[in-house]
Design a protein around this motif. Structure first.
Motif, mmCIF file in Angstrom:
data_model
loop_
_atom_site.group_PDB
_atom_site.id
_atom_site.type_symbol
_atom_site.label_atom_id
_atom_site.label_comp_id
_atom_site.label_asym_id
_atom_site.label_seq_id
_atom_site.Cartn_x
_atom_site.Cartn_y
_atom_site.Cartn_z
ATOM 1 N N GLU A 186 -34.056 6.309 75.657
ATOM 2 C CA GLU A 186 -34.874 7.331 74.989
ATOM 3 C C GLU A 186 -34.047 8.006 73.893
ATOM 4 N N VAL A 187 -34.674 8.273 72.753
ATOM 5 C CA VAL A 187 -34.017 8.907 71.610
ATOM 6 C C VAL A 187 -34.585 10.318 71.481
ATOM 7 N N SER A 188 -33.686 11.325 71.387
ATOM 8 C CA SER A 188 -34.132 12.730 71.360
ATOM 9 C C SER A 188 -34.755 13.079 70.015
ATOM 10 N N PRO A 189 -35.502 14.183 69.937
ATOM 11 C CA PRO A 189 -36.136 14.578 68.673
ATOM 12 C C PRO A 189 -35.126 14.776 67.547
ATOM 13 N N LEU A 190 -33.970 15.383 67.898
ATOM 14 C CA LEU A 190 -32.958 15.652 66.863
ATOM 15 C C LEU A 190 -32.402 14.331 66.330
ATOM 16 N N GLU A 191 -32.059 13.439 67.239
ATOM 17 C CA GLU A 191 -31.552 12.129 66.804
ATOM 18 C C GLU A 191 -32.609 11.414 65.962
ATOM 19 N N ASN A 192 -33.832 11.588 66.366
ATOM 20 C CA ASN A 192 -34.927 10.984 65.628
ATOM 21 C C ASN A 192 -34.959 11.516 64.195
ATOM 22 N N ARG A 248 -41.823 -0.320 60.139
ATOM 23 C CA ARG A 248 -41.423 1.082 60.293
ATOM 24 C C ARG A 248 -39.907 1.200 60.387
ATOM 25 N N PRO A 249 -39.394 2.386 60.118
ATOM 26 C CA PRO A 249 -37.940 2.545 60.010
ATOM 27 C C PRO A 249 -37.242 2.295 61.322
ATOM 28 N N VAL A 250 -36.040 1.910 61.198
ATOM 29 C CA VAL A 250 -35.226 1.584 62.356
ATOM 30 C C VAL A 250 -34.370 2.787 62.704
ATOM 31 N N SER A 251 -33.886 2.765 63.895
ATOM 32 C CA SER A 251 -33.089 3.906 64.329
ATOM 33 C C SER A 251 -31.772 3.972 63.576
ATOM 34 N N ALA A 252 -31.276 5.126 63.486
ATOM 35 C CA ALA A 252 -29.991 5.326 62.806
ATOM 36 C C ALA A 252 -28.853 5.154 63.777
ATOM 37 N N ILE A 253 -27.686 5.107 63.225
ATOM 38 C CA ILE A 253 -26.499 5.106 64.075
ATOM 39 C C ILE A 253 -25.851 6.463 63.872
ATOM 40 N N PHE A 254 -25.751 7.170 64.951
ATOM 41 C CA PHE A 254 -25.253 8.546 64.793
ATOM 42 C C PHE A 254 -23.746 8.593 64.988
ATOM 43 N N PRO A 255 -23.045 9.056 63.970
ATOM 44 C CA PRO A 255 -21.607 9.271 64.169
ATOM 45 C C PRO A 255 -21.390 10.567 64.940
#
Length: 1981
Positions: A1475-1481, A1731-1738
């Motif tokens: 699951e990806v959180s709203p902020l990460e989203n 649709r856009p793909v998820s980002a990679i969060f540093p």
């Protein structure tokens, strides 16, 4: 109380009965029921079509019918007592009914409607027959019509041919097989070749004459005219028309219609015409004014001509409009039709432009009686008959005709004192002997009744008129004598009175004084002049005058010299009168006895038609002369009789034979003639041997049949008259005659000698004599005559023609009445058999032999109780003894011969085979136990018996062949099978007794088993495929013959004992074939044989590998042929004992010691069966679809992994290859063929011929495979994979010094590189498909797959395609995992949605300057993992700002094999869910959009973008969304104090989001500057609006000046090489593209803007609501600390509509392909590709921890050093932010910081010799790239560089749009090594791997090359999938790049890195169990 019925046994249902009462039997109207019992208004019984279901029904619903009951009692059968035609009609119509509906379903409309009409017609005819009011003839016609219709329908529907005799079906048991064959053959021939009619008739119906200038009545004359001989063929048909041109008597159809009868086939030719002459009745001149004159004349009007040949081709029902022509001068009238035919246009013209005669013309075929039946309406309504001139081709006896035709030809007249020529009219009268006019005996033609007189045409002012008018005088025979015809000539005045003045006359008598009629031909008549008022009533006065100039005496010169003459042509067609004087002389022989000799001699010269006219009179004359003067005229009379008899052999007169027969029976009175006839006949026979000329003698022998008839009848008359005197004398004479005959027959002669020909003539006529001899002699005596006569023929006959005639004679003997008598048969049979045996042994005259044998055997019948009479039994014994062996040999010989060419020969060949087969079957059917015993005892040795058994088994196998009989001869096939099984049961005893134990003979037993297997597998015995009624009929008559034969096989097998081993494994295949027949009893009998085989094999070898191998091989081949079913698998597998005497195979095995291996075998076979059944069912479908391919893949893998059967594996590889190739899946085809290629090595080992491969070495085959695979990779645009194979082949050629091929291979390789760079590749969509429910095939059931879509295939199209492939499937409308109820449902559920690929290869994708077309390959090939995102709200949803609770559920699917591979779809091996959180989203969304903006800006600057619209729309979307609250929503959601307080752990992420928002503003500012430079004039207002809105956006974000970490100092390139500038800090580039000094270098993302086959879409206007930035940053990599938040970043996600309201979707492919397609927001849930793909969060760093400027200089540390803490690690940023590749050699930029309105353009710095001078990193086609090492230019890092490191990320960023809370998803990939997923791309041709180490000093300007390790696998191979954790991590681009770094050497060629064979299809994860390798076989395929 229920009472069994006595008479009420059979009935038809009158009304439907629902059967709702207890035990009620539901009935449909029309059903037939059999009644068993009755009780108070109720019957109990069953419907005949379903006898197993019994019940009760009311009596009132049933109409009882008479029926005959067989086998009274429990098993009684009821046969309705009705006409067999009715019974057949009823059952046939029932069968048709079901099939007729199917025609509608199959859309065969034409046949559907035709059959509908025929069925209605049959029903009408059936009613007529049932009513029973038809006459006998009409009933016959109706039945014939019915059977013809039934046969037509059966043929159209592919049903069986019904053998019939006299319209009734024949029971095959009641007639001999030979007779049955003849009936079938006759019906088959009749069906194939309808006999051509020899007689034809022309129907003419006159409708009207259309003309503008009518006004007078018309007469129309039709006749048939021969253009070749210029003469009429028929009499005339005459129609009167009124002044309107319509028939004068419309109510009398016979006056408008006629039938020109008796046209022969020779008359239907092109030069035979229908000629029409039209005469007007009126004034002399057509245009004359009306005057007082009332006199009317017959004047010419016009003529029309049409060829009969045109009617053969034209539609017979069409009316014809004939053009009417008029002659230019009246003198040409007599030949106008000839001129029209010859097209002499100058002599005629159209009588009017619109003049035409409307007529109906139709050719009818057949004799007149047949026409009367077929066209009854025509004859009842009335039609006149127009006859031929003369007799027809066939003269019928009893035909009475007496017509005299006279044609008025021409005349020569004098002027008669007038100044102008006369207008002559002829009036014709017929007068009798008394001078009275014969009324109604002058006819102008048929159609109108005859008149008293006839008026000819009048030709204007013509003294030499030519009329050519034919009249018919039908005068009775008795009035002919003394009658004459008178012609009166009148001049027709044209004056007012219009008088007709008589000026002369002619006459002609009809019969001469001697009784002869007027001879045929032209006669010149004398014109006797007379006065105008002369009365011609006194006939005797002028009859004394001469009438013809030919008859004038020589002294009468007065009349001879006259110029006036009149010519007529006469033609007599009479059956009673003759013009022949010789004929009259003979008939009146008593009046002139002296002329008898001459008359008899002249008889042969008289025309045959004259003789047959007076046949009886002539015969009476001959026998009268014979009786009175036999000594004198005996020989002459005999010769005359022979002449007349032979005359009747002529086809024209053959119908007079019955007349002669009647004469002999009834009128012949020559009681003494027999003596003279015998004497003369014997005299002739005795002279045969010595005579030189045999012609006359042969004529005598030809007539011997009738001569014997006269002899026998004469003798009978004599016996009657004298009471049987002189009997002995007569017998002696006959015996002497036969002795003479035998003597001349016994002479041996050469075939050319006249005597041999005479012998042949006699033998042809001899059989006709038998019937006559039987009238006086006994059967035995006649049989003795025949036996001795035939026996007298020489045995060694040299004459082949005589041999043939001898056989024909025997054939006629066997077919004669004599042979039907058993007494004569026992005398004649030995002679016949001897001749037959001799001919058949020498294979001569087989057609005739077959005919004789057929006739012989059709006479032999068993009695009803099955026993034969003693005489018949002896005959059978004789025939078996003489002919059985030779008959078998003959059938074998004929069957093994090559079939002769030519359809006629082939037909004859087929006939003779069929007839011999029928004879053999008939003979075997007649054989009883005794015959079989005698036959088997007659063999002198075992070898002879063995040969006989082998022979008869082989013949039986031939009889079973499908081509033996026609497809629709089921009746014949069933009879054949019945005979075969009966015979086999007799012979199996002999097999057991003579060939078992020590006398065991493998060959005989093998032949026996082989025959049995073929017998059971015949299509005609597969009752399951028949309709219920047909199945019932067969079972009632023959039972299930398969079961009988199966029991026999089992019984024989049990007797074999230890000899069973001889048949293992050979008989496994055949027996398996038998068990696949879906007959439970048969299976139960056969399955235990397999247990037995396994048991014996286990005893012999300790295992049953042979059984297993053979079983599997055979199963495969049989199942692919469509045999076997689900029940069969259960039979093999089931533990429950099935009904019957045998338990199931598994049950039997469980009792054995070897049960484990046995059970294992059964399990394997069952699993194989499941796959094979699926495979078979799939292959039945038409087009190639995914189901077929998936099924083949499943089977192929099973053979490889579980069965380890290499040959089958390879076979299925090629089947799969063919499927792919047919479907144009060229990439998959290549991967498939590669499986076989990998089994081979580069060795010289010889390989056998296999499939389509010839015998060749392993090296050659592998080379061929390589080339084929490369070709297919090329077609599939998978060039990178082809390059590897090219290299491998090139190495081989090089090692063999084959430079020619090496050169070609290198050129091919080069061409593939060119294609990579130059050609556009469409990028596929990927779809996840779930197949749920038990109804799916085994290989799909409850499994999920990922499928690679076709080109241009979107989700909707794919979904439709899948639903078409599975028409019964239900599409699931949600994406949640289904529950158990769906899994176990008895249905099919399909769940489909799009998924995003996660590329494996990262190195190429991260490289700077690698063209998009290279990267795209790596993004979509060798993909193991796919992702799907589903948005949802956790907790309470904030209506004001939904971003606060918007989470994303991310599913990652891992496949068992990578795509693409050997299939377009592979099964999902593993699912992972995070699951990806709203902020990460939110971070993902903005990162994605930033990436998209950068890419578009870069493309715009580098001029890659032809159109600036995508950038415009993207800027508009982002700025508009931000102004309207897009980014503000994120601020509200995540920068609020509440959120920060409640989520302290998200501090870094919040900081990261803030940085990204500022970064977006910065990018937008720069983007607007670039936009301003390139924007066209008409879009300036929009640009101004964007700038204004951007300032609003900045103020809304609270941005006055960009923070320090966004700003960057300029970077100076000392050598100006943009290729090597890898400054990771975003530098702003001048919008001028490098000429101005910019503050920052903007990143370029060549791979971001990507188009796929399914999204050639606009990047802006159509997706303003969608911020779907594609998240594939190919130039930046983050090194991140693994954390819970980063481990789940590889999912698709989307953002809130507020944020994503106005940005374009990610574009795919080249930027030129914009504005083509819109995304569907409604399907957002199921199409994550777009649709856009998820980002990679540093892990964001605290600003305080950000590195100081000096830290950047420490570039010696490895980029991914695990020992560094997070702050110490270098955070890379994209070098592509520096859009330095816009111009070649982009310059350094000065640090002029300020507002980016119009940055100054600095001068281009000097270039310092970089070899990459002209490179453009963004160009799809790179400039020349040096393979040598190059230097990396030094640069000075900006002091603020490190501060921006955490702001700019290369990770794929997700952005998206929401519609109804559903995410719009795209794709991304994460580097597994660093806990992130990285994007994949196309492999470049020569990838440059990242450096592994960095130089010590950043500022160092040394040129020392830096070695970079090659961390990338070979770019074109399909990699082994290693554990991702163990893979080396690709190094990110450093923040600082050493001043000079040489690019690495080119990586080694991929094939050199191969550890084994190249795995282009990818191999499975180590965690997945690998298939066991196939052992290499010596017999390599």
């Amino acid at each position: 109380m229920w009472i069994p019925t006595e008479h009420e046994k059979y009935g038809v249902v009158l009304a439907s009965f629902r059967g709702t009462v207890q035990h009620g039997l539901p009935l449909e109207i029309g059903d037939t029921v059999q009644i068993l019992e009755k009780c108070e208004g109720w019957y109990r019984g069953f419907i005949l079509k379903n006898p197993n279901f019994k019940g009760i029904f009311p009596t009132s619903y049933i109409h009882l019918k008479n029926a005959h009951v067989k086998n009274k009692g429990q098993f009684e059968t009821v046969i309705p007592v009705e006409d067999s035609v009715i019974t057949e009609m009823t059952s046939t119509l029932r069968d048709w009914g079901a099939m007729w509906k199917q025609l509608y379903v199959k859309n065969e409309g034409d046949l559907f409607h035709r059959l509908w009409h025929v069925m209605n017609e049959i029903l009408d005819l059936r009613r007529q027959v049932l009513v029973g009011h038809l006459t006998h003839d009409r009933m016959r016609d109706v039945k014939q019509h019915i059977t013809a219709r039934l046969d037509w329908g059966n043929e159209q529907l592919g049903l069986d041919l019904v053998p019939r005799r006299e319209f009734s079906m024949v029971d095959p048991d009641e007639i001999s097989v030979t007779e049955l064959y003849r009936l079938m053959e006759h019906r088959h021939r009749k069906k194939e070749t309808p006999a051509a009619a020899s007689t034809h008739h022309l129907f003419v119906h006159v409708k009207s004459l259309m003309s503008a200038n009518l006004g007078e009545e018309l007469e129309v004359f039709f006749h048939i005219y021969d253009g070749r001989e210029n003469r009429p063929l028929s009499e005339r048909f005459f129609v009167k028309l009124n002044k309107s041109g319509l028939p004068k008597s419309p109510e009398k159809t016979e006056r408008q219609c006629t039938l020109f009868v008796d046209l022969g086939s020779s008359d239907l030719r092109k030069d035979v015409y229908i000629v029409v002459h039209i005469i007007r009745i009126g004034r002399m001149g057509a245009g004359e004014k009306k005057n007082l004159c009332s006199v009317q004349y017959r004047r010419p009007f016009g003529c029309a001509v049409v060829s009969i040949a045109d009617l053969l081709t034209a539609d017979s029902k069409d009316d014809h409009l004939l053009k009417v022509y008029a002659c230019n001068t009246e003198s040409e009238w007599h030949q106008i039709h000839e001129n029209i035919i010859k097209k002499a246009n100058s002599r005629y013209n159209l009588s009017g432009s619109n003049t035409g005669l409307a007529v109906a013309l139709q050719l009818l075929h057949g004799d007149i009686e047949q026409l009367r039946r077929e066209y009854m309406v025509l004859f009842t309504r009335g039609v006149s008959i127009t006859r031929k001139l003369g007799f027809s081709d066939v003269i019928m006896p009893g035909e009475v005709r007496n017509d005299l035709y006279i044609t008025l030809e021409r005349g020569e007249f004098e002027k008669g004192g007038k100044s102008v020529s006369r207008n002559v009219e002829i009036t014709v009268y017929v007068l009798d002997i008394d001078g009275l006019i014969l009324k109604t005996h002058v006819a102008a033609g048929s159609g109108e009744p005859g008149g008293d007189e006839y008026h000819s045409l009048v030709l204007y002012h013509n003294n030499s008129p030519r009329w050519a008018e034919q009249i018919k005088l039908p005068i009775p025979v008795d009035m002919f004598r003394g009658s004459h015809v008178r012609f009166e000539f009148r001049h027709c005045s044209t004056k007012d009175k219009g008088e007709k003045k008589l000026f002369g006359y002619s006459f002609v008598p009809l019969m001469q004084e001697d009784g002869r009629t007027l001879p045929d031909g032209t006669h010149e008549l004398i014109i006797h002049k007379c006065e105008e008022n002369t009365s011609l009533a006194d006939c005797p006065r002028y009859l004394k005058l001469p009438f013809s100039k030919a008859n004038l005496p020589s002294n009468n010169q007065t009349l001879k010299g006259t110029k006036e003459s009149f010519w007529i042509t006469s033609f007599l067609c009479s059956t009673k009168l003759t013009q022949n004087g010789d004929m009259l002389d003979l008939l009146k022989w008593r009046a002139h006895p002296e002329r008898i000799n001459d008359s008899l001699s002249k008889l042969k010269e008289i025309d045959g038609s004259e003789i047959v006219k007076f046949l009886q009179d002539t015969l009476d004359t001959l026998f009268g002369i014979l009786d009175e003067s036999s000594q004198r005229y005996g020989l002459k009379v005999f010769d005359s009789l022979v002449h007349i008899i032979n005359l009747l052999q002529d086809s024209k007169f053959q119908h007079f034979k019955p007349v002669m027969d009647t004469y002999i029976e009834s009128h012949f009175a020559g009681a003494l003639s027999y003596r003279d006839l015998i004497k003369v006949l014997k005299w002739y026979v005795d002279r045969i041997v010595d005579a030189e000329h045999q012609d006359h003698i042969q004529q005598v022998l030809k007539a011997s049949e009738y001569i014997f008839k006269y002899i026998i009848q004469s003798r009978r008359l004599f016996s009657l008259a004298t009471g049987g005197q002189n009997e002995e004398e007569f017998r002696v004479c006959i015996h002497e005659l036969f002795m003479s005959i035998r003597f001349f027959l016994s002479q041996e002669n050469k075939s050319t000698s006249p005597v041999a020909q005479t012998q042949a003539v006699f033998l042809r006529t001899f059989p006709a004599v038998y019937g006559e001899l039987l009238k006086i002699f006994t059967v035995r005596e006649v049989a003795g005559f025949v036996r001795e006569t035939l026996g007298s023929l020489p045995t060694a006959v040299h004459a082949d023609c005589l041999e043939a005639v001898k056989l024909q004679c025997i054939a006629k003997t066997v077919e004669s009445q004599l042979y039907t008598n058993p007494e004569s048969r026992c005398i004649l049979l030995p002679v016949v058999l001897r001749v037959l045996q001799a001919h058949m042994q020498e294979q001569r005259d087989l057609v005739m032999c077959a005919r004789i044998l057929t006739s012989m055997l059709s006479l032999i019948k068993k009695e009803e109780n099955g026993t034969a009479e003693p005489v018949v039994s002896e005959e059978v014994e004789l025939i078996v003894e003489s002919l059985l062996g030779v008959l078998l040999r003959t059938i074998l010989e004929i069957s093994n011969r090559p079939q002769p060419a030519g359809p006629t020969m082939r037909l004859q060949f087929q006939d003779v085979t069929g007839e011999f087969v029928a004879c053999l079957l008939a003979l075997l059917r007649q054989m009883s136990d005794r015959h079989y015993q005698q036959l088997l005892q007659a063999f002198s040795s075992k070898d002879n018996l063995r040969d006989f058994l082998l022979q008869i088994f082989t013949v039986f196998r031939i009889l079973i062949r499908p081509e033996m009989f026609s497809k629709d001869w089921t009746v014949m096939r069933l009879v054949t099978n019945n005979v075969i099984i009966t015979t086999v049961l007799y012979l199996s005893d002999a097999l057991r007794k003579n060939f078992l134990n020590d006398k065991f003979d493998y060959k005989v037993w093998d032949s026996y088993f082989y025959l049995s297997v073929i017998f059971i597998n015949q299509p005609c015995l597969q009752l399951e495929s028949f309709s219920p009624s047909k199945r019932k009929r067969i079972l009632e008559k023959y039972g299930d013959m398969r079961v009988m034969m199966g029991c026999e096989i089992f019984s024989m097998w049990q007797n074999l004992g230890e000899h069973k081993l001889n048949f293992i494994p050979a008989m496994i295949g055949p027996f398996l074939e038998v068990t696949l027949v879906p007959q439970p009893d048969l299976r139960n009998v056969m399955i235990p044989i397999f247990h037995d085989m396994m048991d014996w094999e286990q005893r012999r070898s300790g295992n049953f590998k042979q059984v297993e191998a053979k079983l599997i091989d055979k199963l495969d081949s049989l199942m692919s042929e469509g045999k076997g079913d689900e029940t069969y698998r259960e039979l093999f597998n089931s533990i429950i004992p099935l009904f019957g005497p045998y338990p199931s195979l598994l049950k039997k095995i469980e009792r054995e010691t070897w049960r484990e291996s046995g059970i294992s075998l059964i399990a394997t076979v069952t699993r194989l069966m499941e796959r094979l059944l699926d495979y078979r069912d799939c292959m039945k479908l038409g087009e190639v679809d995914g189901k077929k391919i998936g099924c083949t893949v499943s089977l192929l893998n099973f053979y490889k992994t579980e069965l380890n059967k290499e040959e089958m594996y390879i076979r299925y590889i090629h089947k799969l290859y063919d499927l792919h190739f047919k479907a144009q899946n060229y990439t998959e085809a290549s991967y498939t063929l590669l499986l076989y290629d990998e089994l081979l090595e580069w060795s010289e080992r010889p390989l056998r011929e296999f499939l389509n491969y010839p015998m060749q070495s392993e090296w050659q085959r592998k080379e061929y495979l390589h080339l084929t695979i490369v070709q297919n990779f090329d077609r599939g645009k998978c060039w990178e994979n082809g390059i590897i194979l090219c290299r491998e082949l090139a190495d081989q050629y090089e090692s063999y010094y084959d430079y020619r091929n090496l050169s070609k291979m290198r050129m091919m390789e080069a061409s593939l590189y060119d294609k990579i760079m130059d050609q556009q590749r469409l990028e596929p969509e990927f779809f996840r498909v779930g197949f749920y429910g038990k109804k799916f095939p085994f290989f799909l059931r409850n499994k999920e797959f990922v499928c690679r879509g076709h080109d241009y295939e979107r989700l909707e199209a794919f979904q439709q395609r899948m639903l078409n492939e599975f028409p019964h499937a239900i599409a699931m409308q949600h994406v949640n995992q289904p529950d158990q109820t769906i899994y176990q449902a008895d249905a099919q559920y399909l769940q489909i949605y799009a998924v995003t690929p996660i590329p494996e290869s990262q190195d190429v994708l991260q490289r700077d300057g690698v063209p998009d077309n290279i990267k795209s390959f790596y993004k979509f090939n060798h993909i193991w993992r796919f992702r799907y995102d589903r948005p949802f709200h956790k907790g309470t949803k904030d209506k004001e700002n939904e971003f606060k609770s918007l989470w994303v559920e991310r599913t990652t699917l891992t496949l068992v094999q990578s795509l693409p591979g050997i299939s377009r779809w592979f099964e999902v091996d593993k699912r992972e869910l995070v699951e990806v959180s709203p902020l990460e989203n939110a971070i993902e969304v903005i990162e994605n959009k930033n990436l998209q903006l950068r890419t578009l800006i870069t493309q715009c600057q580098s001029r890659q973008m032809q159109n600036i619209s995508p950038l415009t729309m993207c800027l508009n979307g982002v700025i508009d969304a931000a102004v309207n609250g897009g980014l503000a929503r994120y601020q509200e959601a995540f920068f609020a104090k509440d959120y920060v307080m409640n989520h302290p752990e998200d501090g870094e992420k919040i900081g990261r989001l803030r940085e990204l928002m500022f970064e977006q503003a910065h990018i937008l500012e720069y983007g607007l500057a670039v936009h301003e430079k390139f924007v066209p004039q008409d879009m300036r207002p929009l640009h101004k609006k964007l700038v204004d809105q951007f300032h609003l956006m900045k103020s809304s974000l609270g941005i006055q000046e960009f923070p320090a970490y966004v700003r960057a100092s300029p970077v100076h390139f000392t050598n100006g090489s943009p290729r090597t500038c890898r400054n990771s800090v975003p530098n702003i580039i001048s919008p001028d593209g490098g000429r101005g000094v910019a503050r920052r270098s903007l990143p370029s993302y060549p791979a971001v803007n990507r188009y796929s086959s399914s999204s050639l879409s606009s990047q802006a206007s159509n997706e303003v609501s969608n911020i779907t930035g594609q998240s594939e940053s190919s130039d930046e990599v983050f090194n991140m600390q693994p954390s819970p938040s980063t481990s789940s970043l590889s999912s698709n996600h989307s953002a809130s509509p507020n944020v994503t309201s106005s940005a374009p979707s990610s574009a795919r492919g080249s930027p030129q392909m914009a504005e083509k397609h819109k995304h569907s927001r409604e399907n957002a849930c199921l199409s994550p590709r777009d649709r856009p793909v998820s980002a990679i969060f540093p892990n964001p760093m605290d600003p305080a921890q950000r590195a100081a400027p000096h830290q950047i200089g420490d570039a010696t540390l490895p980029r991914s050093d695990p020992n560094l803490s997070a702050p110490d690690k270098v955070r890379p940023t994209p070098s592509s932010w520096s859009l330095d590749s816009v111009k070649e050699g982009a310059p350094s930029f000065s640090d002029s910081f300020g507002k980016m309105l119009c940055p100054p353009v600095p001068p281009r710095p000097p270039y310092s010799g970089s070899s990459a001078k002209n490179m453009r990193s963004q160009s799809p086609v790179s400039a020349s790239r040096s393979p040598q090492k190059t230097t990396v230019p030094p640069f000075t890092p900006s002091p603020t560089e490190c501060q921006s490191t955490s702001l700019v990320s290369n990770s794929p960023v997700l952005s998206g749009s929401y519609s109804s809370g559903i995410s719009s998803l795209s794709r991304c990939s994460v580097s597994e090594a660093s806990g992130t997923e990285l994007p994949a791309g196309d492999h470049p041709a020569h990838p440059l791997p990242p450096p592994s180490t960095l130089p010590n000093s950043v500022s160092s300007s040394s040129d020392e090359p830096i070695r970079r390790e090659n961390k990338t696998p070979p770019p074109y191979s399909v990699y082994e999938r290693n554990n991702p954790r163990s893979r080396p991590v690709p190094m990110p681009h450093s923040l600082s790049i050493p001043p000079q770094a040489d690019p690495p050497a080119l990586p080694p060629k991929p094939h050199q890195l191969r550890t084994g064979s190249m795995k282009l299809d990818g191999t499975s994860d180590p965690r997945v169990p690998r298939p066991r390798p196939l052992p290499r076989k010596v017999s390599q395929l």
